[in-house]
Design an enzyme around this catalytic site. Structure first.
Site, PDB file in Angstrom:
ATOM      1  N   ASN A 210       0.849  -1.196   0.000  1.00  0.00           N
ATOM      2  CA  ASN A 210       0.000   0.000   0.000  1.00  0.00           C
ATOM      3  C   ASN A 210       0.885   1.247   0.000  1.00  0.00           C
ATOM      4  O   ASN A 210       2.109   1.139  -0.009  1.00  0.00           O
ATOM      5  CB  ASN A 210      -0.953  -0.024   1.203  1.00  0.00           C
ATOM      6  CG  ASN A 210      -0.194  -0.155   2.504  1.00  0.00           C
ATOM      7  OD1 ASN A 210       0.602   0.720   2.855  1.00  0.00           O
ATOM      8  ND2 ASN A 210      -0.399  -1.252   3.213  1.00  0.00           N
ATOM      9  N   LYS A 290      10.272 -16.769 -10.471  1.00  0.00           N
ATOM     10  CA  LYS A 290       9.415 -15.714 -11.003  1.00  0.00           C
ATOM     11  C   LYS A 290       8.276 -16.295 -11.848  1.00  0.00           C
ATOM     12  O   LYS A 290       8.518 -17.178 -12.678  1.00  0.00           O
ATOM     13  CB  LYS A 290      10.314 -14.828 -11.872  1.00  0.00           C
ATOM     14  CG  LYS A 290       9.810 -13.480 -12.132  1.00  0.00           C
ATOM     15  CD  LYS A 290      10.879 -12.692 -12.872  1.00  0.00           C
ATOM     16  CE  LYS A 290      10.242 -11.545 -13.584  1.00  0.00           C
ATOM     17  NZ  LYS A 290      11.159 -10.921 -14.530  1.00  0.00           N
ATOM     18  N   PHE A 324      -4.543   3.213  14.556  1.00  0.00           N
ATOM     19  CA  PHE A 324      -4.884   4.239  13.583  1.00  0.00           C
ATOM     20  C   PHE A 324      -6.062   3.716  12.768  1.00  0.00           C
ATOM     21  O   PHE A 324      -6.214   2.503  12.621  1.00  0.00           O
ATOM     22  CB  PHE A 324      -3.697   4.504  12.653  1.00  0.00           C
ATOM     23  CG  PHE A 324      -2.715   5.498  13.219  1.00  0.00           C
ATOM     24  CD1 PHE A 324      -1.935   5.165  14.316  1.00  0.00           C
ATOM     25  CD2 PHE A 324      -2.588   6.765  12.659  1.00  0.00           C
ATOM     26  CE1 PHE A 324      -1.046   6.076  14.856  1.00  0.00           C
ATOM     27  CE2 PHE A 324      -1.697   7.687  13.192  1.00  0.00           C
ATOM     28  CZ  PHE A 324      -0.926   7.345  14.287  1.00  0.00           C
ATOM     29  N   LYS A 342     -11.275  -3.646  18.504  1.00  0.00           N
ATOM     30  CA  LYS A 342      -9.867  -4.011  18.754  1.00  0.00           C
ATOM     31  C   LYS A 342      -9.456  -3.737  20.205  1.00  0.00           C
ATOM     32  O   LYS A 342      -8.289  -3.850  20.555  1.00  0.00           O
ATOM     33  CB  LYS A 342      -8.957  -3.271  17.763  1.00  0.00           C
ATOM     34  CG  LYS A 342      -9.314  -3.566  16.311  1.00  0.00           C
ATOM     35  CD  LYS A 342      -8.304  -3.051  15.303  1.00  0.00           C
ATOM     36  CE  LYS A 342      -8.847  -3.184  13.882  1.00  0.00           C
ATOM     37  NZ  LYS A 342      -7.829  -3.433  12.878  1.00  0.00           N
TER      38      LYS A 342
END
Ligand code: CTP
Length: 395
Positions: A210, A290, A324, A342
């Protein structure tokens, strides 16, 4: 951290004087007003002009110099204003003169005239440092509340590997901050911080990740260290330099981050999960080579939720858990849901404009559901807000 502080840097004649340039520039970067005083010997090693450029102030080599006539009695005016005098390097000669109460040059005169805190970073040959006269002088000064940084063991100017090398500039500046900088309200606390975006391997060369830069987690780790905590940073962004005196553990995948967090969790007083942990991991058999297919369809499975796991483990312990929430819509409602699910003590909600930026606009939500909104600010400043909350909860 040193905003509004005036610091006098005394430079005496050792080859380590070049390191004082770095000390001055670091002090300036932390917001201090810096004045440099040099002995005659020091001016033979480094030109006063260098310190003038770095400090932005005239360099004092002569108390009666034309340039200083605007200041009423500089040795009194400046020393009254200063919070700290740091003597870097402190030679055997200057230490002897201070201990003997001699004031025959601008530096020793200002030291005698000053009631500010004083820090000496000695630099000298190992035999000089071990000389009983120096030992006695140093003991005497310590008894008079002079602080010392170093000396360290290492390569000396004479070529020997021994004690006598001046502390590194970051070490000296850290000590300055400890003496006159921001409060040390996290001293003795152990803080675990995660940072960066995890990477899930597709094959040996490809991965899915990300946009997280890791800047927020690094800012928290650095600020926590500066406030006295001992900090472990579990980082999925290995390319950023590790903050000074922070233990960094490099990881890649969400699973590696989970394992690293669990290894360090028990010793932590507070955990800040600033990392953008990938939610999905490719459902592929481990690839050793790969992939060469023309088209590729990958099924993704879910990663483990690290915060949820440690939230469950927390039980009745006094540990502080901070998470966060990165939301693109319904920020507060979604963040509140995560806080409860959480079992967090605080959640920091922000949107995707934060990615890769040096600043952040955010809201905090505590266990009572109280929401506080903060305007756009540097991540270093936001880190202080988060640490204020931790300090308050650990009190
Ligand atoms: N987190 C975690 N483990 C995961 C995913 C997230 O510990 N596998 C933590 C993050 O570090 C953050 C908090 O949980 O502190 C919330 O992360 P976020 O990505 O905003 O939410 P998710 O729980 O992943 O939920 P969603 O992506 O669906 O919004």
């Amino acid at each position: 951290m040193l905003k509004d502080k005036t610091i006098i840097v005394g430079v005496s004649g050792s080859i380590a004087a070049y390191k004082a340039c770095e000390v001055v520039s670091r002090l300036k970067n932390l917001g201090a007003e810096v004045w440099v005083v040099m002995t005659d010997e020091a001016t033979k090693l480094i030109a006063p002009l260098t310190f003038r450029a770095l400090s932005g102030n005239p360099v004092i080599t002569d108390l009666f110099a034309e340039e200083l006539t605007k200041l009423p009695m500089p040795h009194v005016f400046l020393t009254k204003k200063a919070s700290l005098m740091v003597i870097t390097p402190g030679t055997a000669n200057i230490i002897g003169k201070i201990a003997g109460g001699i004031a025959d040059d601008p530096l020793t005169t200002m030291i005698l005239a000053s009631t500010a805190k004083k820090l000496i970073a000695p630099a000298m040959n190992c035999e000089m440092w071990r000389n009983p006269i120096i030992v006695e002088n140093v003991e005497k000064l310590k008894g008079l509340k002079f602080e010392f940084s170093g000396p360290e063991k290492g390569k000396l100017a004479c070529g020997d590997e021994d004690i006598g090398r001046m502390s590194e500039p970051e070490e000296i500046v850290e000590k300055v901050v400890e003496l006159i900088g921001i409060r040390q309200d996290l001293k003795g606390k152990r803080i675990l911080v995660t940072a960066g975006g995890t990477k899930e391997a597709i094959d040996p060369v490809r991965y899915i990740s990300n946009r997280s830069s890791g800047k927020m987690g690094y800012a928290i780790a650095q600020a926590a260290r500066e406030r006295g905590a001992s900090v472990t940073l579990i980082s999925a962004n290995g390319h950023c330099p590790a903050p000074h005196n922070v233990k960094r553990v490099k990881v890649e995948s969400a699973q590696e981050m989970l394992e690293a967090v669990l290894r360090h969790y028990s010793e932590a007083d507070a955990v800040v999960m600033a990392a953008a942990v990938g939610d999905y991991t490719p459902k592929l058999k481990t690839q050793n080579s790969k992939l060469k297919t023309k088209e590729l369809t990958i099924q993704f499975g879910q990663t483990e939720d690290i915060l949820k796991i440690i939230g469950k483990q927390k039980g009745r312990s006094q540990k502080v858990l901070i998470g966060f929430a990165l939301e693109t819509e319904n920020m507060i409602a979604n963040a509140k849901k995560k806080l409860v699910e959480k079992k967090l003590d605080l959640i920091v909600a922000n949107d995707d404009s934060t990615f890769n930026s040096d600043s952040i606009k955010f809201s905090t939500i505590d266990r009572k559901g109280e929401v506080k909104d903060y305007p756009q600010q540097a991540k270093a400043q936001a880190a202080q807000v988060i640490l204020d909350n931790i300090a308050c909860m650990l009190r």
